[in-house]
Motif scaffolding. Structure first.
Motif, PDB file in Angstrom:
ATOM      1  N   GLY A 165      -5.482   7.677  -2.965  1.00  0.00           N
ATOM      2  CA  GLY A 165      -6.519   7.860  -3.969  1.00  0.00           C
ATOM      3  C   GLY A 165      -6.327   7.033  -5.219  1.00  0.00           C
ATOM      4  N   GLN A 166      -5.124   6.465  -5.399  1.00  0.00           N
ATOM      5  CA  GLN A 166      -4.863   5.644  -6.570  1.00  0.00           C
ATOM      6  C   GLN A 166      -5.204   4.186  -6.288  1.00  0.00           C
ATOM      7  OE1 GLN A 166      -0.742   6.283  -7.643  1.00  0.00           O
ATOM      8  NE2 GLN A 166      -1.243   8.054  -8.925  1.00  0.00           N
ATOM      9  N   ARG A 167      -5.497   3.455  -7.372  1.00  0.00           N
ATOM     10  CA  ARG A 167      -5.772   2.028  -7.236  1.00  0.00           C
ATOM     11  C   ARG A 167      -4.491   1.283  -6.859  1.00  0.00           C
ATOM     12  NH1 ARG A 167      -9.690  -1.485  -9.032  1.00  0.00           N
ATOM     13  NH2 ARG A 167     -10.773   0.217 -10.100  1.00  0.00           N
ATOM     14  N   PRO A 206       0.803  -1.233   0.000  1.00  0.00           N
ATOM     15  CA  PRO A 206       0.000   0.000   0.000  1.00  0.00           C
ATOM     16  C   PRO A 206       0.831   1.276   0.000  1.00  0.00           C
ATOM     17  CG  PRO A 206      -0.906  -1.593   1.547  1.00  0.00           C
ATOM     18  CD  PRO A 206       0.398  -2.159   1.068  1.00  0.00           C
ATOM     19  N   GLN A 207       1.973   1.249   0.684  1.00  0.00           N
ATOM     20  CA  GLN A 207       2.789   2.458   0.783  1.00  0.00           C
ATOM     21  C   GLN A 207       3.473   2.816  -0.538  1.00  0.00           C
ATOM     22  OE1 GLN A 207       3.014  -0.281   2.668  1.00  0.00           O
ATOM     23  NE2 GLN A 207       5.099  -0.699   3.379  1.00  0.00           N
TER      24      GLN A 207
END
Length: 330
Positions: free
Chosen positions: A264-266, A258-259
């Motif tokens: 906001g991006q997929r 995730p980092q």
């Protein structure tokens, strides 16, 4: 001499038509006091590796070949008595769910004392004192009170601390931790991993940490082994693998964190899924999901070769690294 030396370990599972290969000739070493992470998606063979090392495989699974040398002794050739003497005493395992590991009808103290007296000639009071010391070491509050309680009376984090205390009861040389924080929330996970790291460092205990979480691996281990479809595809220093992954699969795992994605991006993901044991592709098992696969990848299993600080099983790794170096130079 290494604490643990695994050579060409192959594990299969019998079925009606023959046998399916779950581990395909894996080899690695673990030095005394070293911390090794094994990472990969579900189905990669991580947990099977841990069970095989402890000789805990049950039917239809079986070790089909290779050696597991622990302190110079081949685990695969041990008698049942030798295996019983080794488990818990010299090599211990921490499982995913402490509620499955702990006996619900026995108090914590009964289980710890029973474990100690199974391997040592101790009186009940001697075993009790050792158990209380271990509970204090893992920062269990009011250890005398906890000693008398049942597993269901404790929180998830407390139960996992109990499991770590039990794993350390007999001062083992090696602990295998299989997803030890899966059932816990994030804040408790961090506490448990910090505790496990502290215990291993202070007692010079070797650690094999089996997990899908690269964040945990980066904080705890010195070396990381990436597995895919029952094979080791990358093996090297943890910092090197996190900061400079060589295999396309490892790069995909790092990119999926995730980092690595802007808010906001997929989230990025590796296309496709891990192949099943009954539908293993020819050649490199990762080639159906790899953007860099060639005809060679589809037909030939890659050998292990060194790239950067890691050892990698990929036909195209050297070409890809040259391309990256060329792009960086421009």
């Amino acid at each position: 001499m290494s604490l643990l030396s695994v050579r060409d370990l192959t594990v299969k599972f019998s079925n009606r038509t023959g046998a399916l290969t779950a581990l395909n000739g894996i080899s690695f070493d673990l030095a005394r006091g070293e911390r090794l992470g094994i990472v990969g998606e579900s189905g990669a063979g991580k947990s099977i590796t841990g069970f095989a090392l402890m000789n805990l495989l049950s039917q239809p699974g079986f070790i089909d070949g290779g050696q597991i040398l622990f302190e110079g002794e081949d685990v695969t050739q041990m008698s049942k008595k030798q295996v019983r003497d080794m488990r818990g005493n010299r090599m211990a395992m921490i499982f995913q769910d402490p509620m499955v590991t702990l006996n619900p009808v026995l108090t914590i103290g009964q289980q710890m004392v029973e474990t100690l007296r199974a391997h040592r000639k101790l009186s009940f009071e001697e075993a009790r004192q050792i158990a209380l010391v271990k509970l204090k070491e893992v920062y269990i509050p009011s250890p005398v009170e906890r000693f008398e309680q049942y597993p269901h009376e404790l929180s998830g984090g407390m139960r996992q601390r109990i499991i770590i205390a039990m794993a350390l009861l007999l001062d083992p040389k090696l602990i295998i931790a299989d997803e030890p924080t899966t059932a816990l929330d994030v804040t408790i996970q961090a506490d448990i991993m910090e505790l496990l790291l502290e215990m291993c460092q202070s007692n010079q205990v070797g650690l094999i940490l089996i997990t899908h979480d690269l964040g945990v691996v980066s904080q705890v281990t010195e070396r990381t082994m990436v597995m895919y479809a029952g094979r080791i595809i990358e093996n090297g220093p943890t910092r090197s693998i996190i900061n400079d992954p060589q295999h396309p699969y490892t790069q995909g795992l790092i990119s999926a964190l995730p980092q690595q994605t802007q808010p906001g991006q997929r989230l990025k993901q590796i296309p496709g899924v891990m192949p099943t044991l009954s539908d293993m592709p020819s050649g490199c098992p990762f080639h159906p999901r790899c953007d860099h696969a060639t005809e060679t990848c589809k037909s030939q299993v890659p050998d292990i070769s060194q790239s950067g600080e890691s050892f990698v099983a990929c036909h195209e790794v050297h070409r890809l690294q040259k391309e990256l170096a060329s792009e960086a130079a421009q």
